[in-house]
Design a protein around this motif. Structure first.
Motif, PDB file in Angstrom:
ATOM      1  N   UNK A 100     -24.275   1.796  22.926  1.00  0.00           N
ATOM      2  CA  UNK A 100     -22.619   1.746  22.630  1.00  0.00           C
ATOM      3  C   UNK A 100     -22.266   0.252  23.169  1.00  0.00           C
ATOM      4  N   UNK A 101     -21.523  -0.270  22.648  1.00  0.00           N
ATOM      5  CA  UNK A 101     -21.245  -1.796  22.787  1.00  0.00           C
ATOM      6  C   UNK A 101     -21.010  -2.256  24.411  1.00  0.00           C
ATOM      7  N   UNK A 102     -20.571  -1.351  25.101  1.00  0.00           N
ATOM      8  CA  UNK A 102     -20.370  -1.670  26.483  1.00  0.00           C
ATOM      9  C   UNK A 102     -21.281  -1.109  27.508  1.00  0.00           C
ATOM     10  N   UNK A 103     -22.465  -0.688  26.870  1.00  0.00           N
ATOM     11  CA  UNK A 103     -23.419   0.107  27.826  1.00  0.00           C
ATOM     12  C   UNK A 103     -24.260  -1.137  28.405  1.00  0.00           C
ATOM     13  N   UNK A 104     -24.439  -2.104  28.125  1.00  0.00           N
ATOM     14  CA  UNK A 104     -25.255  -3.356  28.703  1.00  0.00           C
ATOM     15  C   UNK A 104     -24.373  -4.188  29.785  1.00  0.00           C
ATOM     16  N   UNK A 105     -23.098  -3.823  29.646  1.00  0.00           N
ATOM     17  CA  UNK A 105     -21.992  -4.623  30.542  1.00  0.00           C
ATOM     18  C   UNK A 105     -21.979  -5.817  29.995  1.00  0.00           C
ATOM     19  N   UNK A 106     -21.628  -7.078  30.838  1.00  0.00           N
ATOM     20  CA  UNK A 106     -21.568  -8.255  30.198  1.00  0.00           C
ATOM     21  C   UNK A 106     -21.432  -9.457  31.483  1.00  0.00           C
TER      22      UNK A 106
END
Ligand SMILES: Cc1ncc(COP(=O)(O)O)c(C=O)c1O
Length: 407
Positions: A279-285
């Motif tokens: 999912x897009x936000x799984x890796x943090x930013x």
């Protein structure tokens, strides 16, 4: 203790590294100088005592001056092209931007890769002694450590021992390259032996190359190896990229660990697909200051880094001389990389016991890394971080020598 000002080799050339005095360092809230209090000189965690590079502080200052704290991807968007250019310039490797991704830090990428690629009980090879968070990452994920001890006294890789350690449950080789804590830069035959084992057993090679920029030149560095002084990314070895996850950051070379920004090249096809499906936000930013600092380091930090490398090689020479002249019974192999001295204090065990770092902390007021934190093979060793001013380095060894004299 008197303030230890910097002189001799610590004097900065313009744009180059600036050392900090003890009183400047004691004001920092960072873990290195705050954990043990004012009576102790810290030489443990791998942060440098240098002032940050001016190009880095300018970049962060710009973010501050503009108050640019909203969503901001301009700096972030530059990072993958800059990573590629940096690797190309320093390490003759050109990682594809479409195969690379950003992470909050190096361990973040390693943890996720272990979780995605292995299941509980699978084996993960570590070349021990090794950076303690590797041990924690494998244990924390419920995977099994397959320890392959490096061979003393030079901490070389025994290729047969490596091959013999692998069985059908072994899925990953987690490599620290160059190697923390020994400072080894693996030679071409060693790298080839690793590649052969990875390919023959269909392993995922996770290559942590965060120390890759910090190699030493000069007397005694490495052997007659043709690539003496040059870091060779594992993924640049013929045929190996598709089995490799390379992780790195500017956090060691520019001392930016607190800013949280790392990058990985996902050469391994299966793993890349798994990462892309998350999912897009799984890796943090990555945050704006972390991205701005890393972008500045990789686009304008060359001069600073080149001077810092020679500063660190001077500190390495100083450490070797001090250990030899002031610390009888302690031996030190000259590392080819890192700013870490891996000191063999085993001869002193009858005097200082089996927790030597704890002993030097109590009796010398110096905080070192405890060898056994790096695995049982670290027994009888301590790790000393020599990325500090000449005066502070003198004081560290002086305290160790004084403690031993009165033991
Ligand atoms: C081998 C190795 N990997 C990773 C790190 C830390 O990287 P990060 O803070 O980006 O996780 C260190 C820090 O000393 C290290 O020695």
């Amino acid at each position: 203790m008197p303030d230890l000002t910097t002189q001799q080799n610590g004097g900065p050339a313009h744009g180059g590294p600036q050392t900090r005095t003890e009183s400047q360092l004691r004001k920092l809230d960072g873990i290195k100088w705050s954990k043990y209090g004012d009576a102790v000189i810290p030489a443990w965690v791998a942060d440098m005592d240098l002032a940050p590079a001016e190009v880095v502080t300018d970049a962060i200052q710009r973010v501050l001056d503009l108050g640019d704290f909203g969503y901001n991807f301009a700096d972030v968007d530059q990072l993958l092209p800059l990573f590629r250019q940096w690797q190309d310039r320093y390490h003759h490797w050109s990682p594809e931007e479409s195969e690379s991704a950003l992470f909050c830090d190096v361990l973040h990428a390693i943890d996720i890769a272990l979780w995605l690629h292995t299941k509980p009980g699978d084996g993960v090879v570590l070349l021990t002694p090794v950076y303690p968070p590797f041990i924690g990452a494998v244990n924390g994920a419920g995977r099994k450590i397959v320890s392959v001890p490096l061979t003393q006294p030079d901490w070389t890789l025994d290729a047969e021992r490596l091959a013999a350690a692998i069985d059908e449950n072994t899925k990953v080789l987690l490599l620290c390259h160059p190697h923390n804590p020994t400072g080894r830069m693996f030679t071409q035959p060693e790298r080839e032996a690793i590649a052969e084992v990875v390919l023959a057993n269909d392993l995922l090679l996770i290559s942590d190359e965060v120390w890759g920029d910090l190699l030493h030149d000069g007397p005694g560095a490495s052997s007659e190896s043709p690539d003496r002084g040059r870091h060779v990314p594992m993924a640049s070895i013929d045929g190996l990229a598709a089995s490799t996850l390379t992780v790195t950051s500017a956090s060691k070379s520019f001392s930016l660990a607190g800013l949280r920004c790392a990058v990985a090249h996902l050469g391994h096809h299966g793993l890349r697909a798994q990462f892309q499906e998350l999912p897009k936000h799984f890796l943090g930013a990555v945050s704006t200051p972390g991205a701005a600092a890393t972008a500045a380091a990789w686009s304008q930090g060359h001069e600073w880094l080149d001077q810092t490398r020679s500063f660190l090689t001077d500190r390495l020479d100083q450490t070797m001389t001090l250990v030899e002249s002031r610390l009888p019974g302690v031996t030190m192999r000259r590392p080819e990389a890192t700013y870490l001295a891996w000191l063999d204090v085993s001869e002193l065990t009858p005097v200082i016991g089996s927790s030597p770092a704890a002993w030097f902390l109590e009796h010398g007021g110096v905080a070192l890394g405890e060898g056994t934190d790096f695995g049982p093979e670290g027994s009888g060793f301590v790790r000393l971080n020599f990325a500090t001013s000449p005066a502070i380095l003198d004081a560290i060894v002086d305290r160790m020598a004084t403690a031993l004299d009165s033991a």
